[in-house]
Design an enzyme around this catalytic site. Structure first.
Site, PDB file in Angstrom:
ATOM      1  N   TYR A 311       0.910  -1.352  -0.160  1.00 47.87           N
ATOM      2  CA  TYR A 311       0.006  -0.177   0.162  1.00 47.87           C
ATOM      3  C   TYR A 311       0.831   1.114  -0.080  1.00 47.87           C
ATOM      4  O   TYR A 311       1.587   1.143   0.667  1.00 47.87           O
ATOM      5  CB  TYR A 311      -0.993  -0.063   1.302  1.00 47.87           C
ATOM      6  CG  TYR A 311      -1.927   1.107   1.399  1.00 47.87           C
ATOM      7  CD1 TYR A 311      -2.295   1.941   0.490  1.00 47.87           C
ATOM      8  CD2 TYR A 311      -2.526   1.239   2.681  1.00 47.87           C
ATOM      9  CE1 TYR A 311      -3.141   2.970   0.525  1.00 47.87           C
ATOM     10  CE2 TYR A 311      -3.559   2.199   2.692  1.00 47.87           C
ATOM     11  CZ  TYR A 311      -3.891   3.077   1.588  1.00 47.87           C
ATOM     12  OH  TYR A 311      -4.736   4.017   1.943  1.00 47.87           O
ATOM     13  N   CYS A 312       0.545   2.055  -0.870  1.00 48.83           N
ATOM     14  CA  CYS A 312       1.427   3.510  -0.938  1.00 48.83           C
ATOM     15  C   CYS A 312       2.838   2.938  -1.173  1.00 48.83           C
ATOM     16  O   CYS A 312       3.335   2.502  -1.970  1.00 48.83           O
ATOM     17  CB  CYS A 312       0.791   4.562   0.132  1.00 48.83           C
ATOM     18  SG  CYS A 312       1.512   6.105   0.133  1.00 48.83           S
ATOM     19  N   ILE A 313       3.652   3.734  -0.398  1.00 51.91           N
ATOM     20  CA  ILE A 313       5.105   3.635  -0.351  1.00 51.91           C
ATOM     21  C   ILE A 313       5.350   2.034   0.008  1.00 51.91           C
ATOM     22  O   ILE A 313       6.350   1.403  -0.608  1.00 51.91           O
ATOM     23  CB  ILE A 313       5.942   4.385   0.736  1.00 51.91           C
ATOM     24  CG1 ILE A 313       7.569   4.395   0.239  1.00 51.91           C
ATOM     25  CG2 ILE A 313       5.358   4.132   1.992  1.00 51.91           C
ATOM     26  CD1 ILE A 313       8.034   5.364   1.173  1.00 51.91           C
TER      27      ILE A 313
END
Length: 582
Positions: A311-313
């Protein structure tokens, strides 16, 4: 005359700044590293140096003035008229009917919106500047224009004045108390810091910490079904914020949804770095972080492969790991069978509005800031993200707290958003430069991480990718480029959820449906526009589509894995200890 000196050494020309230009840049670096003032000066000078465009801008402003004067005169005389500027329906500042029904307030609104829009248009069309320089100038100008909105001032806000009369001044007193509270906190707060307790109100899904090192804890959630799919799911969360965004409340918890669907779920909880971790690198997050989590999860369940979620980074790290692991282990010993990305960038060529902070000057300023502390403070990073949506994330709370005197709402997502974390100096500098500034992740073998050259084209494992339509942190069209960068024969199912970076993911099935999503399986040559034309729009949450996709790929049903084993005993109850660190 150029303000640079050209010298020749060993037959090679080199350019060095003249003393005056070098001095100006040094002053800017100290006084205005993010271009707040200098971007405005540069834009104005550039416009003045292009007389034709300057005269057109003056003519446009003059036309606006005439139209506004005519509109004001007609309103004051009670004559029919029309809006000079068509208001954005998503702009909640002027949603109250009084801004349209009252001639006086309508005139204020029209003048503010018309001139704000015109100034932004002129700035974004300024000749003689790079696209980045124009967007940076427009960004800081927009934040100033948002700040001076009439709604932000008590005597120019009819709702605030009416509220004061209605409450006989109590709202003004409450607003003053709220202002003093935030002044002490040195922040315009969005939620009370004691509105929730992690482990009591949030992050309550039962589980055990079964692994811990200096960077991360691994939580295994207790099964809620007697049988689970043989292949476990490992979720790698972002370390920019804390993991429990995926385990907010029972109704909003993605991890509880997965356990209820018969999956064995593991999740990362990253340590909040301190000054002594200044030298922790991106390599360490791969080798001591995700690689160790994969190893422990497969050993715990005694299986050769798992499903990986990023998720995300955490998704950027997952994509890096997938390229790394395919090179390190080869196809036969690859410990990840398939994977999921949730609003994750791999191509940073157009990273959204955060781009205004991505240039040499801004990154150097951040590096200087981190060098003093050994990390980037979470509050500083949160402030930058709030500026990207200043009307909704700053001035809305200014108005509601100080002018209207209202209490802060106990909103779980906002509480999570303010529960910030720090970024280690070495890791964050590398991430900003190599990913954002130079976009090296998508360049084959340009990066060497964990002792292996990174090439996303080596990834052949099936991918389920989720993006969000209104995501300003990881724009969905940019996230889509993972389809181009992994191996062309890799099966991909691509989803675009409604809403933004957080609520597009924290999107549980509800009745009636509040949101929708588009889904299709793009081929390697399909661009985002073609995918969008082919994608089927479905009502509700994308979670059921994902779990159906997972059920078809995660093996047979087996007896549920115990929360702990002799080899991996409980180190703490969920949500663990790292998540509680401030």
């Amino acid at each position: 005359m150029s303000n640079r000196h050209i010298t020749r050494q060993n037959g090679v020309e080199s350019t060095r700044l003249a003393p005056l230009e070098a001095t100006i840049r040094a002053i800017n670096k100290q006084a205005d590293p993010f271009g707040i003032a200098s971007s405005q000066i540069n834009a104005q000078v550039a416009l003045l140096m292009h007389p034709q465009e300057f005269l057109k801008a003056v003519d446009d402003l003059s036309s606006d003035f005439v139209a506004l004067y005519d509109h004001a005169l007609r309103r004051m005389l009670g004559m029919p008229t029309h809006e000079v500027f068509q208001q954005n329906p998503e702009d909640a500042r002027f949603a109250d009917p009084i801004w349209t029904e009252s001639a006086t307030w309508d005139i204020y609104k029209e003048w503010y919106l018309t001139f704000s829009n015109r100034l932004q248009k002129i700035c974004l069309e300024t000749p003689g500047l790079s696209g980045h320089a124009r967007r940076q100038a427009a960004f800081w100008q927009r934040n100033w224009l948002n700040k001076v909105s009439p709604t932000n001032f008590f005597w120019l806000n009819p709702q605030a004045m009416a509220r004061a009369v209605e409450t006989r001044g109590a709202s003004v007193q409450a607003g003053l108390r709220n202002f003093m509270r935030d002044a002490a906190a040195k922040n315009i707060q969005m939620v009370e810091p004691d509105a929730f307790t992690v482990g009591k109100d949030l992050a309550t899904t039962p589980g055990k910490v079964i692994f811990r090192n200096r960077l991360v804890e691994l939580i295994h959630y207790a099964p809620t079904t007697s049988q689970v799919r043989a292949m476990p799911i490992l979720i790698v969360t972002p370390w920019i914020n804390k993991f429990y965004i995926l385990d907010l409340t029972a109704k909003k918890s993605l991890v509880k949804h997965l356990t209820d669907q018969g999956f064995s779920v593991f999740i990362s909880s990253w340590k909040n770095p301190t000054a002594d971790m200044r030298d922790v690198r991106f390599d360490d997050y791969l080798q001591e972080g995700i690689s160790e989590l994969v190893r422990v999860t497969t050993e715990f369940c005694k299986v050769p492969q798992l499903h990986l979620v990023g998720y995300c980074i955490g998704g950027t790290l997952a994509a890096t790991y997938m390229a790394w692991a395919n090179k390190r282990y080869g196809a036969d010993k690859m410990p990840v069978a398939h994977w999921t990305l949730l609003t994750s960038l791999t191509d940073f060529s157009h990273p959204g509005e955060i781009e205004v902070f991505i240039d040499e000057a801004c990154i150097s300023a951040l590096e200087d800031l981190m060098a003093k502390k050994g990390y980037l403070d979470g509050a500083e990073m949160a402030s930058a993200f709030r500026l990207l949506r200043s009307n909704s994330l700053i001035w809305h709370y200014w108005v509601q707290s100080y002018l209207m005197g209202e209490k802060l709402p106990p909103f779980d997502v906002l509480f999570w958003n303010t529960d910030t974390t720090r970024m280690p100096q070495a890791m964050h500098s590398y991430y900003l430069r190599e990913m954002y500034l130079h976009n090296h992740l998508v360049k084959r073998d340009q990066l060497s991480i964990g002792g292996e050259p990174i090439d996303l084209n080596r990834i052949t494992q099936p991918l389920y990718a989720v993006t969000a339509e209104e995501d300003h942190i990881a724009p969905w069209q940019q996230c889509y480029l993972i389809r181009r960068d992994i191996h062309p024969e890799t099966p991909v199912r691509f989803v675009r959820s409604s809403s933004g970076h957080i609520l597009g993911i924290v999107n549980p099935p509800v009745s009636p449906s509040k949101r929708s999503y588009r889904v299709a399986n793009p081929e390697a040559h399909d661009d985002s526009g073609l995918w969008l034309k082919q994608a089927e729009q479905k009502p509700g949450s994308w979670w059921p589509d994902w779990t159906a996709w997972l059920h078809a790929r995660t093996g047979d049903m087996v007896s549920a894995y115990p929360p702990t084993t002799r080899k991996f005993p409980a180190l703490a109850d969920a949500p663990g200890t790292y998540v509680l660190e401030k």
